[in-house]
Design a protein around this motif. Structure first.
Motif, PDB file in Angstrom:
ATOM      1  N   VAL A  94       0.759  -1.065  -0.578  1.00 21.88           N
ATOM      2  CA  VAL A  94       0.024   0.253   0.196  1.00 21.88           C
ATOM      3  C   VAL A  94       0.683   1.354  -0.027  1.00 21.88           C
ATOM      4  N   ARG A  95       1.943   1.052   0.819  1.00 15.93           N
ATOM      5  CA  ARG A  95       2.731   2.421   0.948  1.00 15.93           C
ATOM      6  C   ARG A  95       3.536   2.819  -0.798  1.00 15.93           C
ATOM      7  N   ALA A 105       8.401  10.233  -2.365  1.00 15.30           N
ATOM      8  CA  ALA A 105       8.319   9.583  -0.629  1.00 15.30           C
ATOM      9  C   ALA A 105       6.936  11.028   0.513  1.00 15.30           C
ATOM     10  N   LEU A 106       5.665  10.104   0.938  1.00 13.31           N
ATOM     11  CA  LEU A 106       5.189  10.061   1.641  1.00 13.31           C
ATOM     12  C   LEU A 106       5.620  10.148   3.033  1.00 13.31           C
ATOM     13  N   MET A 111       0.141   9.185   4.929  1.00 11.78           N
ATOM     14  CA  MET A 111       0.037   8.864   5.128  1.00 11.78           C
ATOM     15  C   MET A 111      -1.560   8.349   5.792  1.00 11.78           C
ATOM     16  N   CYS A 112      -1.083   8.830   6.791  1.00 12.94           N
ATOM     17  CA  CYS A 112      -2.467   8.785   8.183  1.00 12.94           C
ATOM     18  C   CYS A 112      -3.305   9.376   7.457  1.00 12.94           C
ATOM     19  N   VAL A 126       0.052   0.483   5.805  1.00 13.15           N
ATOM     20  CA  VAL A 126       1.345   0.721   4.085  1.00 13.15           C
ATOM     21  C   VAL A 126       1.816  -0.339   4.501  1.00 13.15           C
ATOM     22  N   ASP A 127       2.388  -1.390   5.479  1.00 11.42           N
ATOM     23  CA  ASP A 127       3.033  -2.639   4.777  1.00 11.42           C
ATOM     24  C   ASP A 127       2.201  -3.876   4.091  1.00 11.42           C
ATOM     25  N   ARG A 128       0.881  -3.750   3.877  1.00 10.44           N
ATOM     26  CA  ARG A 128       0.313  -4.690   3.122  1.00 10.44           C
ATOM     27  C   ARG A 128       0.385  -4.819   1.987  1.00 10.44           C
TER      28      ARG A 128
END
Length: 240
Positions: A94-95, A105-106, A111-112, A126-128
Motif C-alpha cells: 500500500v505504501r 515519498a510520503l 499516509m495517515c 501501509v506495509d500490506r
C-alpha cells in the motif's frame, strides 16, 4: 476544462455503447453521471481516463485534443481514475502504491491523512501487499486513496466509489468530495446512483442507452430523477 464533443464508442464486435455524448467537466465542480445499468456510464469514464479510445468525436483538455492519448499520457496531464473494480498488484505494498501515485515519498503523517479519508488506519495497512489478501472493500478504499494522493491531478474520475465500502467510509468520502470541490482547482467526475452523492453534485448528467437523456444543475435535474424513478429514468440508491 475537460470536454467530450460528440463522442462515440463501439465494442470490438461492433456494438455501439456510447452514441454521440457531449459534456463538459469544469474545475471546482462535481459532475455526477447516473442512469440505468448498462447505459454506457462506465464506458464514458474509461474514455475520459484513456482506458478506451473513441470510435468517433473528440476529447479535449483545456482546448488541447487528447483523443488519441493513452492513460499514461493523460495521467501526466492531470487525469486520475479510480476503477470500479480495483486492480491488485503482486509484490506491491500500500505504501508503494500511494507513493507511486503521489510521485514522491510520503511521510507517516501524509499516509495517515490519505488513508484516514477512506476509513483505514495507516499503521495497519501501509506495509500490506495489494493482493488477494485484501477484501474487496479494502481494495476499493485503497484505490480511492491513490487518487486522493495524486498531488498533480486536476481531473478526478471515480467509477461508483460507493461500491464495497461501509457507511462510515462512505460518509467520509462525501466529506472528501466536498473538500475537493472547495479547492476550486480540481474537477470531480463521478459515476454513481447514490442519492447522497447526487445531493452534493453541481451538475448531473443522466446517461441511458449510450446517450445523454438529461443534463443540468442539481437543482434542476435531481427533482426530476426523484419523481421519475418509477418510470425507469434513474435507479437512485438511498441506502447510505
Amino acid at each position: 476544462m475537460l470536454t467530450l464533443d460528440q463522442v462515440y464508442w463501439k465494442t470490438p464486435d461492433g456494438e455501439e455503447i456510447v452514441k454521440g455524448v457531449s459534456l463538459e467537466i469544469a474545475p471546482g465542480r462535481l459532475t455526477v453521471v447516473t442512469g440505468p445499468n448498462g447505459g454506457g456510464k462506465t464506458s464514458i469514464a474509461k474514455l475520459v481516463a484513456g482506458l478506451a479510445s473513441p470510435t468517433g468525436g473528440r476529447i479535449l483538455l483545456d482546448g488541447e485534443e487528447i483523443t488519441g492519448l493513452d492513460i499514461t499520457e493523460r495521467a501526466k496531464r492531470g487525469i486520475a481514475y479510480a476503477f470500479q473494480q480495483p486492480v491488485r498488484f503482486k509484490g506491491v505494498t500500500v505504501r508503494d502504491l500511494l507513493e507511486i501515485a503521489a510521485g514522491d515519498a510520503l511521510s507517516e503523517e501524509d499516509m495517515c491523512s490519505v488513508l484516514g479519508k477512506v476509513g483505514l488506519c495507516a499503521r495497519d495497512y501501509v506495509d500490506r501487499p495489494v493482493d488477494a489478501s485484501l477484501s474487496g472493500g479494502e481494495s476499493k478504499r485503497i484505490e480511492i486513496a491513490t487518487v486522493l494522493a495524486r498531488r498533480d491531478a486536476r481531473f478526478l474520475v471515480f467509477d461508483e466509489p460507493e461500491a464495497g465500502i461501509d457507511l462510515w467510509s462512505f460518509s467520509n468520502l462525501i466529506d472528501v468530495f466536498r473538500s475537493l470541490k472547495e479547492e476550486r482547482r480540481r474537477a470531480l467526475f463521478v459515476i454513481s446512483h447514490q442519492e447522497r452523492i447526487l445531493e452534493i453534485a453541481d451538475e448531473i448528467v443522466v446517461i441511458a442507452d449510450g446517450q445523454v437523456r438529461l443534463s443540468g444543475s442539481r437543482e434542476e435535474i435531481l427533482p426530476q430523477l426523484l419523481t421519475g424513478e418509477k418510470q425507469g429514468l434513474c435507479p437512485i440508491h438511498q441506502g447510505m
